[in-house]
Design an enzyme around this catalytic site. Structure first.
Site, PDB file in Angstrom:
ATOM      1  N   LEU A 178      58.307  37.861   0.268  1.00  0.00           N
ATOM      2  CA  LEU A 178      59.487  38.245   0.844  1.00  0.00           C
ATOM      3  C   LEU A 178      60.240  36.694   1.281  1.00  0.00           C
ATOM      4  CD1 LEU A 178      60.380  41.139   2.199  1.00  0.00           C
ATOM      5  CD2 LEU A 178      59.277  40.285   4.411  1.00  0.00           C
ATOM      6  N   HIS A 179      61.435  36.665   0.779  1.00  0.00           N
ATOM      7  CA  HIS A 179      61.824  35.353   1.066  1.00  0.00           C
ATOM      8  C   HIS A 179      63.525  35.323   0.729  1.00  0.00           C
ATOM      9  CE1 HIS A 179      62.251  35.270  -3.387  1.00  0.00           C
ATOM     10  NE2 HIS A 179      63.027  34.051  -3.301  1.00  0.00           N
ATOM     11  N   ARG A 180      64.168  36.344   0.376  1.00  0.00           N
ATOM     12  CA  ARG A 180      65.419  36.547   0.206  1.00  0.00           C
ATOM     13  C   ARG A 180      66.181  36.020   1.705  1.00  0.00           C
ATOM     14  NH1 ARG A 180      66.707  35.826  -4.063  1.00  0.00           N
ATOM     15  NH2 ARG A 180      65.511  36.861  -5.360  1.00  0.00           N
TER      16      ARG A 180
END
Ligand code: UD1
Length: 369
Positions: free
Chosen positions: A210-212
């Site tokens: 998860l990094h957006r």
């Protein structure tokens, strides 16, 4: 001494998802007698875990230049790569510049080159999510508008470009260089003791990334996602290698309270590949992981509203589930009940994409000599 008969190609990589794409291209360029490759690392990613470990594991040669741009707001980061690439290209005078993917370094290097009338090859061209709030979407559209060679990974990429009015002669559907790297490293990854080290069973865990910005930069969205993921973790261990951006967001937005999942530092390429290959389920907002799970036939739930890689849904093992906690939970439970999608591997994701690209470049650049 520079061999004047060789074709000088400056290849550019800057951020983690670029490294697995540049690796097979560097290998093919070095192996080809016509080329003299020159590798630039822009320094967009700089932590050992986000950069150096990929160079080591994937056998990417030491960069000929590191621009050391580091982190910063989009304008500053893009501008610094532009400024430094321009100086480098004036000095090196290559026959072509090769860029991969959709990160800020991709766009900045492309702009620097085209303004100096140096032709650009864009690898992974034509992908479109339709969501212009994604910084990558802007990078994709602008890079493709001015690049000379547009190498696509799937038919939708070529169709998008034709719809945007690109001359079909510039578009080449060649397959996926990231899958070249996956296939070249899978055997080695399977020999690692990653599962033992993390105390996981094959098929007995979920893997999360998860990094957006759209997911991690808003506290409500991030908390809601973590709530759903924590529920899944009660049914199957969820391993979560945490990206630096996400780690910073947890500190800043959630008061440093980490989610109740199995957290680790970012992992190296081979460890992560081993984990993907043996996961029951992968949950992600990454672009590349949607493709890697499709190549492996491992079920992927994408925590976004759109994808720029539709073949992973129409043919592969990917489902776009969005960010609604209820939907994520329902879809994850379907997979845990044995109803996960496995799909098939798209055409030309066969380990030979970099070879095709280098052959086309040799043909076209050779003609211009
Ligand atoms: C970038 C790419 C994204 C890609 C992602 C993979 C753009 C617009 N985005 O996003 O497409 O999916 O890389 O990682 O180019 N940081 C570190 N160490 C590092 C790198 C970053 O600590 O080595 C931290 C910094 O605090 C930085 C933040 O992570 O501010 C974000 O890094 P940045 O390169 O701006 O964007 P990513 O979110 O990594």
């Amino acid at each position: 001494m520079i061999d004047v008969k060789k074709l000088r190609v400056v290849a550019v990589a800057g951020a983690r998802p670029n490294f697995m794409k540049i690796a097979p291209l560097m290998r093919e360029l070095h192996a080809h007698p016509s080329f003299e490759p020159y590798l630039v690392h822009t320094g967009q990613h700089y932590d050992a875990a986000m950069s150096e470990s990929f160079f080591q594991e994937l056998g990417i040669p030491e960069p000929d230049a590191n621009l050391g741009v580091g982190s910063g707001p989009h304008g500053a980061q893009t501008a610094e790569v532009l400024l430094k690439m321009e100086q480098l290209l004036i000095r090196e005078q290559p026959n072509a510049v090769l860029v991969v993917g959709d990160v800020n370094s991709t766009l900045a290097a492309t702009l620097a080159a085209v303004k100096l009338h140096i032709p650009v090859a864009h690898i992974e061209a034509g992908l479109r999510s339709g969501d212009r709030a994604m910084p990558e979407e802007i990078n994709r559209i602008l890079t493709d508008a001015v690049a000379t060679w547009l190498f696509t990974t799937e038919p939708a990429g070529s169709e998008n470009l034709e719809r945007e009015g690109v001359d079909p002669e510039r578009i080449h559907l060649v397959g996926n260089v990231m899958i070249d790297t996956l296939l070249a490293n899978l055997k080695q990854a399977r020999r690692l003791d990653t599962l033992e080290r993390l105390d996981l069973e094959p098929g007995g865990f979920a893997l999360l990334t998860l990094h957006r910005p759209s997911n991690v930069d808003d506290p409500q969205t991030l908390r809601a996602l973590f709530n759903a993921l924590e529920q899944i973790h009660r049914e199957i261990p969820v391993l979560f290698p945490v990206h630096p951006r996400t780690s910073a967001a947890i500190e800043r937005l959630l008061g440093g309270a980490p989610p109740a999942l199995r957290l680790t530092e970012p992992l190296g390429y081979l460890d992560f590949l081993r984990l993907m290959a043996d996961a029951k389920l992968v949950l992600t907002d990454s672009g590349g992981i949607q493709e890697e799970t499709t190549a492996l036939g491992i079920t992927c739930l994408t925590l976004r509203e759109t994808t720029e890689r539709p073949v992973t849904v129409s043919e592969g093992s990917n489902t776009i589930v969005g960010t609604d906690p209820g939907t994520i939970l329902t879809e994850a439970r379907k997979v845990l009940a044995g109803r996960g999608k496995t799909g098939r591997v798209p055409a030309q994701w066969d380990g030979k994409a970099a070879r095709r690209i280098v052959d086309i470049l040799e043909r076209d650049l050779g003609d211009r000599r």
